[in-house]
Design a protein around this motif. Structure first.
Motif, PDB file in Angstrom:
ATOM      1  N   ALA A 271      91.628  57.626  39.091  1.00 38.16           N
ATOM      2  CA  ALA A 271      90.927  58.695  39.804  1.00 38.16           C
ATOM      3  C   ALA A 271      90.915  58.440  41.310  1.00 38.16           C
ATOM      4  O   ALA A 271      91.131  59.369  42.108  1.00 38.16           O
ATOM      5  CB  ALA A 271      89.503  58.825  39.271  1.00 38.16           C
ATOM      6  N   LEU A 272      90.682  57.196  41.712  1.00 33.54           N
ATOM      7  CA  LEU A 272      90.694  56.873  43.135  1.00 33.54           C
ATOM      8  C   LEU A 272      92.084  57.051  43.731  1.00 33.54           C
ATOM      9  O   LEU A 272      92.230  57.482  44.878  1.00 33.54           O
ATOM     10  CB  LEU A 272      90.211  55.438  43.353  1.00 33.54           C
ATOM     11  CG  LEU A 272      88.696  55.239  43.364  1.00 33.54           C
ATOM     12  CD1 LEU A 272      88.349  53.749  43.324  1.00 33.54           C
ATOM     13  CD2 LEU A 272      88.084  55.886  44.609  1.00 33.54           C
ATOM     14  N   GLY A 273      93.112  56.729  42.947  1.00 34.26           N
ATOM     15  CA  GLY A 273      94.462  56.944  43.437  1.00 34.26           C
ATOM     16  C   GLY A 273      94.735  58.397  43.748  1.00 34.26           C
ATOM     17  O   GLY A 273      95.439  58.723  44.707  1.00 34.26           O
ATOM     18  N   LEU A 274      94.155  59.291  42.956  1.00 33.83           N
ATOM     19  CA  LEU A 274      94.355  60.721  43.161  1.00 33.83           C
ATOM     20  C   LEU A 274      93.459  61.289  44.255  1.00 33.83           C
ATOM     21  O   LEU A 274      93.850  62.234  44.959  1.00 33.83           O
ATOM     22  CB  LEU A 274      94.093  61.469  41.845  1.00 33.83           C
ATOM     23  CG  LEU A 274      95.045  61.162  40.692  1.00 33.83           C
ATOM     24  CD1 LEU A 274      94.537  61.808  39.407  1.00 33.83           C
ATOM     25  CD2 LEU A 274      96.456  61.638  40.998  1.00 33.83           C
ATOM     26  N   SER A 275      92.266  60.749  44.398  1.00 32.70           N
ATOM     27  CA  SER A 275      91.275  61.376  45.285  1.00 32.70           C
ATOM     28  C   SER A 275      90.978  60.584  46.556  1.00 32.70           C
ATOM     29  O   SER A 275      90.170  61.025  47.365  1.00 32.70           O
ATOM     30  CB  SER A 275      89.962  61.574  44.519  1.00 32.70           C
ATOM     31  OG  SER A 275      89.389  60.320  44.170  1.00 32.70           O
ATOM     32  N   TRP A 276      91.589  59.425  46.733  1.00 30.16           N
ATOM     33  CA  TRP A 276      91.286  58.527  47.852  1.00 30.16           C
ATOM     34  C   TRP A 276      91.224  59.258  49.202  1.00 30.16           C
ATOM     35  O   TRP A 276      92.052  60.104  49.475  1.00 30.16           O
ATOM     36  CB  TRP A 276      92.358  57.437  47.925  1.00 30.16           C
ATOM     37  CG  TRP A 276      92.078  56.358  48.915  1.00 30.16           C
ATOM     38  CD1 TRP A 276      92.461  56.309  50.222  1.00 30.16           C
ATOM     39  CD2 TRP A 276      91.340  55.161  48.670  1.00 30.16           C
ATOM     40  NE1 TRP A 276      92.024  55.161  50.804  1.00 30.16           N
ATOM     41  CE2 TRP A 276      91.336  54.436  49.882  1.00 30.16           C
ATOM     42  CE3 TRP A 276      90.702  54.624  47.557  1.00 30.16           C
ATOM     43  CZ2 TRP A 276      90.693  53.192  49.997  1.00 30.16           C
ATOM     44  CZ3 TRP A 276      90.076  53.400  47.672  1.00 30.16           C
ATOM     45  CH2 TRP A 276      90.075  52.696  48.886  1.00 30.16           C
ATOM     46  N   PRO A 277      90.191  58.953  50.004  1.00 28.72           N
ATOM     47  CA  PRO A 277      89.169  57.905  49.861  1.00 28.72           C
ATOM     48  C   PRO A 277      87.892  58.368  49.161  1.00 28.72           C
ATOM     49  O   PRO A 277      86.900  57.647  49.155  1.00 28.72           O
ATOM     50  CB  PRO A 277      88.868  57.543  51.310  1.00 28.72           C
ATOM     51  CG  PRO A 277      89.008  58.850  52.045  1.00 28.72           C
ATOM     52  CD  PRO A 277      90.138  59.576  51.346  1.00 28.72           C
ATOM     53  N   ASP A 278      87.894  59.559  48.606  1.00 28.42           N
ATOM     54  CA  ASP A 278      86.692  60.085  47.959  1.00 28.42           C
ATOM     55  C   ASP A 278      86.602  59.601  46.512  1.00 28.42           C
ATOM     56  O   ASP A 278      87.607  59.300  45.868  1.00 28.42           O
ATOM     57  CB  ASP A 278      86.718  61.614  47.967  1.00 28.42           C
ATOM     58  CG  ASP A 278      86.782  62.176  49.379  1.00 28.42           C
ATOM     59  OD1 ASP A 278      86.204  61.550  50.279  1.00 28.42           O
ATOM     60  OD2 ASP A 278      87.438  63.217  49.566  1.00 28.42           O
ATOM     61  N   ARG A 279      85.384  59.585  45.992  1.00 26.85           N
ATOM     62  CA  ARG A 279      85.146  59.247  44.590  1.00 26.85           C
ATOM     63  C   ARG A 279      84.809  60.518  43.810  1.00 26.85           C
ATOM     64  O   ARG A 279      84.082  61.379  44.314  1.00 26.85           O
ATOM     65  CB  ARG A 279      84.005  58.239  44.449  1.00 26.85           C
ATOM     66  CG  ARG A 279      84.330  56.858  45.014  1.00 26.85           C
ATOM     67  CD  ARG A 279      83.182  55.875  44.770  1.00 26.85           C
ATOM     68  NE  ARG A 279      83.475  54.575  45.355  1.00 26.85           N
ATOM     69  CZ  ARG A 279      84.130  53.603  44.727  1.00 26.85           C
ATOM     70  NH1 ARG A 279      84.546  53.783  43.482  1.00 26.85           N
ATOM     71  NH2 ARG A 279      84.346  52.443  45.311  1.00 26.85           N
ATOM     72  N   LEU A 280      85.346  60.601  42.609  1.00 24.94           N
ATOM     73  CA  LEU A 280      85.031  61.722  41.736  1.00 24.94           C
ATOM     74  C   LEU A 280      83.821  61.371  40.875  1.00 24.94           C
ATOM     75  O   LEU A 280      83.653  60.215  40.465  1.00 24.94           O
ATOM     76  CB  LEU A 280      86.215  62.031  40.822  1.00 24.94           C
ATOM     77  CG  LEU A 280      87.535  62.396  41.513  1.00 24.94           C
ATOM     78  CD1 LEU A 280      88.639  62.547  40.475  1.00 24.94           C
ATOM     79  CD2 LEU A 280      87.385  63.675  42.323  1.00 24.94           C
ATOM     80  N   PRO A 281      82.961  62.338  40.568  1.00 22.98           N
ATOM     81  CA  PRO A 281      81.780  62.047  39.747  1.00 22.98           C
ATOM     82  C   PRO A 281      82.142  61.858  38.277  1.00 22.98           C
ATOM     83  O   PRO A 281      83.051  62.506  37.754  1.00 22.98           O
ATOM     84  CB  PRO A 281      80.904  63.282  39.944  1.00 22.98           C
ATOM     85  CG  PRO A 281      81.869  64.386  40.251  1.00 22.98           C
ATOM     86  CD  PRO A 281      82.971  63.740  41.036  1.00 22.98           C
ATOM     87  N   ASP A 282      81.415  60.964  37.635  1.00 24.60           N
ATOM     88  CA  ASP A 282      81.457  60.803  36.169  1.00 24.60           C
ATOM     89  C   ASP A 282      82.854  60.544  35.632  1.00 24.60           C
ATOM     90  O   ASP A 282      83.236  61.047  34.574  1.00 24.60           O
ATOM     91  CB  ASP A 282      80.861  62.042  35.486  1.00 24.60           C
ATOM     92  CG  ASP A 282      79.434  62.323  35.947  1.00 24.60           C
ATOM     93  OD1 ASP A 282      78.669  61.357  36.079  1.00 24.60           O
ATOM     94  OD2 ASP A 282      79.116  63.497  36.192  1.00 24.60           O
ATOM     95  N   VAL A 283      83.605  59.724  36.326  1.00 22.46           N
ATOM     96  CA  VAL A 283      84.945  59.373  35.854  1.00 22.46           C
ATOM     97  C   VAL A 283      84.862  58.462  34.633  1.00 22.46           C
ATOM     98  O   VAL A 283      85.612  58.600  33.670  1.00 22.46           O
ATOM     99  CB  VAL A 283      85.753  58.686  36.980  1.00 22.46           C
ATOM    100  CG1 VAL A 283      87.061  58.121  36.440  1.00 22.46           C
ATOM    101  CG2 VAL A 283      86.019  59.670  38.112  1.00 22.46           C
ATOM    102  N   ASP A 284      83.937  57.521  34.651  1.00 23.93           N
ATOM    103  CA  ASP A 284      83.758  56.574  33.553  1.00 23.93           C
ATOM    104  C   ASP A 284      82.276  56.225  33.481  1.00 23.93           C
ATOM    105  O   ASP A 284      81.501  56.562  34.378  1.00 23.93           O
ATOM    106  CB  ASP A 284      84.600  55.315  33.802  1.00 23.93           C
ATOM    107  CG  ASP A 284      84.884  54.514  32.542  1.00 23.93           C
ATOM    108  OD1 ASP A 284      84.278  54.828  31.492  1.00 23.93           O
ATOM    109  OD2 ASP A 284      85.701  53.572  32.593  1.00 23.93           O
ATOM    110  N   VAL A 285      81.893  55.559  32.420  1.00 26.53           N
ATOM    111  CA  VAL A 285      80.515  55.086  32.316  1.00 26.53           C
ATOM    112  C   VAL A 285      80.387  53.765  33.054  1.00 26.53           C
ATOM    113  O   VAL A 285      81.341  52.993  33.151  1.00 26.53           O
ATOM    114  CB  VAL A 285      80.101  54.901  30.842  1.00 26.53           C
ATOM    115  CG1 VAL A 285      80.110  56.220  30.113  1.00 26.53           C
ATOM    116  CG2 VAL A 285      81.012  53.893  30.142  1.00 26.53           C
TER     117      VAL A 285
END
Length: 389
Positions: A271-285
């Protein structure tokens, strides 16, 4: 919204990336998918579900079957490319992000194509950086950006956001130790291919899983860390951490160490690779801190697992030596699973081929053709060495 091209969409990294983008339709639009061609029905379903414009398969003969499957899935208008250069073609079309989840040195040309097109490269194909070395770094300097997707290098990249480059003392790359952690060299002589594929934490392909058992994978990651973060090899340590809850660490000059922790899964790095430098919500627990847990850290046994030590030597030598290390290893992994050699013969043969390459003065690392020529030489020479065993 970012446009995305997924290389290796039917593999472990690719299917998880499809999951991430599918749960964030407002953030990503997938333009293209590529795959080797071993699971055409899955590739066709992915193309239909994501509404892509183009797909590519490395197997040229798979084109008609894929076209028919796309038609059945309701995606008849999707462009179909086939052949060994098809992934490179799609990687260079200028998507905002190109995630390279291909396994092996065949990922080098797509990596360079993506960077030269100015795309952000989410890199899970560590071999392309290890093999391409300065070619890839030059492409980054001129046009693109690399965001690492390997969990270890993603962890380091995250921790590095907390300090300036001059404040970094060393990197600590964690390793699970694989299925044979704690065994001596003598105890590794008779391990079987089936045992080597029993990774304690991850389900991966045959090559990567075997590389984790020999620790060749960790050797590649040490070279990758050197190239990504511009630290010398003596400032990059490896520590065995069986639980793989801490993915890697950065030690700063004041003595503090920052560790990135999370479950032993790949969703967050992808997810970080796709959205860097932003974080996506609720990617994993997150980690459940209400449960008691013990995390271990054990020094690496270089005598039982010499692959990391050899990788440091190869990385220091530079040039085409990393390409030879990687290519010879891929041949040896196949031979091991074919029952032609033993487990210890894998790294021993790689070391012999690397030594011969060094004695001959190395090869031309200044062009893709030179790097791939060294790769081809190493494969041929490794096969010849194995034939004498």
């Amino acid at each position: 919204m970012r446009s995305v091209t997924l290389l290796g969409s039917t593999g472990s990294i690719g299917t998880q990336a499809v999951d991430v983008v599918g749960r964030n339709p407002d953030r990503f639009r997938v333009d293209a998918l590529t795959a080797g061609g071993t699971d055409l029905p899955l590739l066709a379903r992915q193309a239909a579900d994501l509404g892509v414009r183009a797909v590519a398969v490395a197997d040229h003969a798979a084109g008609p079957a894929l076209t028919a499957l796309l038609r059945e899935a309701g995606a008849a208008g999707v462009e179909v490319l086939t052949g060994p250069d098809a992934a490179t073609e799609l990687a260079g079309r200028g998507s905002d992000v190109v995630l390279n989840g291909i396994t092996g040195s065949v990922g080098l040309r797509p990596t360079l194509a993506a960077l030269e097109a100015g795309s952000t490269l989410a890199l899970a194909n560590k071999e392309s950086l290890v093999v391409g070395g300065e070619l890839v770094k030059k492409a980054v300097r001129h046009a693109g950006q690399i965001v690492p997707v390997d969990s270890e290098h993603s962890a380091i990249a995250q921790a590095l956001r907390s300090g300036a480059p001059a404040e970094v003392r060393r990197l600590v790359v964690t390793a699970s130790g694989g299925p044979f952690r704690g065994r001596s060299r003598d105890e590794l002589r008779d391990v079987t291919p089936a045992q080597a594929l029993r990774h304690p934490n991850f389900a991966m392909g045959r090559v990567v899983t075997t590389n984790s058992a020999t620790l060749v994978n960790k050797g590649l990651e040490v070279i990758e860390a050197h190239l990504l973060f511009d630290l010398p090899f003596d400032a990059i340590d490896v520590v065995v951490h069986p639980q793989q809850m801490i993915h890697s660490m950065v030690e700063f000059v004041d003595g503090s160490t920052l560790a990135q922790a999370g479950p032993p899964r790949m969703l967050v790095p992808i997810a970080l690779g796709l959205s860097w430098p932003d974080r996506l919500p609720d990617v994993d627990v997150g980690i459940d801190w209400t449960q008691a847990a013990t995390w271990e850290f054990v020094p690496l046994d270089d005598d039982a697992f010499p692959a990391v030590r050899l990788a440091r030597q190869v990385g220091e030598a530079g040039g085409t030596h990393p390409a030879v290390y990687n290519a010879a290893n891929e041949v040896c992994v196949d031979a091991f699973h074919d029952g032609a050699i033993g487990f210890l013969d894998i790294v021993d043969t790689v070391a012999a081929v690397v030594e011969e390459h060094a004695a001959a003065g190395g090869g031309d690392a200044g062009s893709v053709e030179g790097v791939l020529a060294a790769d081809a030489w190493a494969r041929t020479r490794a096969a010849e060495v194995l034939a004498r065993r």
